[in-house]
Design an enzyme around this catalytic site. Structure first.
Site: not given
Ligand code: SIN
Length: 537
Positions: A11, A13, A32, A42, A46, A115, A217, A238, A350, A374, A390
């Site tokens: 990902g 990181a 994996k 996913w 942002g 957000e 994992d 979430h 989430h 994460e 994150s």
């Molecule tokens: C979202 O788009 O709501 C997720 C963003 C996040 O978890 O930082």
């Protein structure tokens, strides 16, 4: 196989680290699944970042971003870590745009979204598929980086440490046992600089916004190797996962409706059309996630309704189609027009706010082992992660980890005292014939975590979960040692380990704080104003 840097996970990181590290030595990245199966891909909303003066929202500052992060974290963030990470927001944006990431712009400037928990607009995005834009850009760069080998469908089983080999020296990591999924062979990858970037553990729960790969994992492996793990009780739910009881398949069940939609004015309402979140927090639908998720949970329990609704119908026609085309089209494919009907939503697991304990450079308690993203617990998130922090953390800690490794270990491989590593010993018997055992245990685990260890907890529910998990662990252990390893067995083994860590941490925290809410101790308690740190030995 031997390399200078072994990276597990692809990902933001893992790849941010690998691309830079390849300038200094040979890098192998193991993942994996396919390269784009990461949780990063996913991410919708942002990346939070305070840009230089003139490019940022009026009045925004690093200090405000720090304050918002600390406020969401409910007393458990490490302020020095928060400041270090948040201060590198602009550098992260430069880094990612340098790799070709195309964040949305308004005129010449980056478009900034909002957000929950953010007092200013500071979320850089690529419409509503920011993670995919980042993941695709990084994978493309990684595939074309000399000195970097990206091996897909390679499942890391366990870390190899000197302690595991029974050597009486300082415990240090020296490689990993890895299942090559195509052949079923287990190979040894040798390196004394190993970076875990395996993401989180959403699949521990029945309902999650995470992809199937999120099976904890990295935390499970680090735990088995003896690294310290902390704050696993803080699992973020979430607030707005699409509620779709008729849905078949994980994509339809786990579909996230980004918090950015609320950032642009969508409001949570109940079946009577009331904005119930306002009763709990003046910020209403845009309060931090722990508060909003709990308000929804309470509303659902009080009214007996199966879900609440996210209402965007008051926005001008075309709003969803233009700003959130991915979400709009996906909901349309499930038969819902979000511009005309409120979206039914429920909270779902989430983000894992705890993880493998590291310092601000990603260094774990085992020499040579780093953890980024994460999988790690740096102290940025405390008891509740602020939205969109994150992706920022993943990139910042990747840069810092490389600097730390180069500073402490240099580039030269430490081959002189590299011990002989024994070949992998397969369990007895051939391929497992009773796959039903695995699937049954998997379902049972995820349901019991959802029923007993989700948004609202009690001592009784936690104890019940712990007892059941002990039995599951025993069954899984017997299965693991009695059969050839497969990806399914390995994931189940990791899920059980991580679920147990969540429960163990939750039992120890006898207060309510951030994402850990228990009816037996409904308020915060100064005695618990500390991390829950646990270690296997
Ligand atoms: C979202 O788009 O709501 C997720 C963003 C996040 O978890 O930082």
């Amino acid at each position: 196989m031997t390399c200078d840097f072994l990276v597990i996970g692809a990902g933001i990181a893992g790849l941010s680290f690998a691309i830079r590290a390849a300038k200094h030595g040979s890098v192998i990245v193991l993942t994996k699944g396919a390269a784009l199966d990461s949780n990063t891909a996913w991410a919708q909303g942002g990346l939070a970042s305070v840009l230089p003066e003139g490019l940022r929202d009026d009045g925004d500052s690093i200090e405000l971003h720090v304050a918002d992060t600390l406020d969401a974290g409910a007393g458990l963030c490490r302020e020095d870590v928060v400041r270090a990470i948040v201060s590198e927001g602009a550098a992260t944006v430069d880094d990612l745009t340098g790799y070709g990431v195309d964040f949305d712009k308004e005129g010449d400037h980056f478009a900034l979204g909002k957000e929950g928990g953010h007092s200013k607009r500071r979320i850089l995005h690529a419409l509503d598929t920011t993670g995919r834009e980042i993941a695709e850009s990084l994978v493309e760069v990684a595939r074309n980086t000399p000195n970097l080998t990206l091996l897909e469908h390679h499942f890391t089983i366990d870390l190899i440490t000197t302690g595991r080999l029974g050597m009486v020296t300082e415990d240090r990591v020296i490689g990993a046992y890895v299942l090559e999924k195509a052949t079923g062979e287990v190979r040894i990858f040798r390196s004394d600089r190993v970076v875990l970037a395996t993401g989180g553990c959403g699949k521990v729960y029945l309902y999650t916004t995470n992809p199937d790969s999120a099976t904890g994992d990295g935390v499970a492996m680090a735990w088995r190797a003896g690294a310290s793990v902390a704050n696993m009780e803080f699992i973020q739910f979430h607030p707005t996962c699409f509620y779709n009881p008729a849905a078949m398949g994980p994509e339809a069940r786990s579909f996230l409706v980004s918090e950015a939609v609320r950032g642009e004015g969508a409001v949570l309402i109940n079946a009577r059309g009331e904005d119930f979140t306002k009763k709990v927090d003046p910020r209403g639908s845009l309060a931090p996630r722990d508060i909003v998720a709990r308000a929804i949970d309470r509303e659902i329990k009080k009214t007996g309704a199966p879900c609440v609704y996210l209402d965007v119908t008051h926005k001008p026609a075309g709003f969803m189609r233009e700003r959130f085309p991915f979400i709009y089209e996906k909901l349309r494919s499930f038969g819902l027009d979000a511009e005309k009907q409120p979206i039914p939503v429920v909270p779902a697991a989430h983000y894992q706010c705890g993880g493998v304990v590291t310092d601000v450079n990603g260094k774990t308690t085992i020499r040579g082992l780093y953890a980024i993203g994460e999988v790690a617990c740096t102290g940025l998130h405390g008891a509740n992660r602020l939205a969109s922090n994150s992706l920022l953390e993943g990139n910042v800690i990747a840069r810092r980890a490389l600097e730390d490794i180069l500073h402490h270990y240099g580039v030269e491989k430490n081959t002189d005292d590299f011990p002989e590593i024994p070949a992998w010993h397969h369990g007895d018997v051939a391929v497992p014939d009773e796959l039903v055992v695995i699937y049954h245990n998997w379902d049972e685990l995820r349901r019991l975590m959802w029923d007993y260890v989700s948004i609202v907890r009690t001592d009784n529910r936690l104890r019940r979960a712990a007892t059941r998990l002990r039995n599951l662990k025993k069954e899984v252990r017997e299965f693991y040692w009695g059969h050839r390893v497969t990806a399914d067995i390995l994931e189940l083994r990791n899920l059980v380990a991580v679920a147990s860590l969540v429960v163990d941490c939750a039992i120890r925290r006898r207060e309510s704080r951030g994402l850990h809410h228990t009816l037996d101790y409904p308020g915060p308690d100064e005695k618990f104003l500390r991390d829950t740190v646990i270690r296997r030995f």
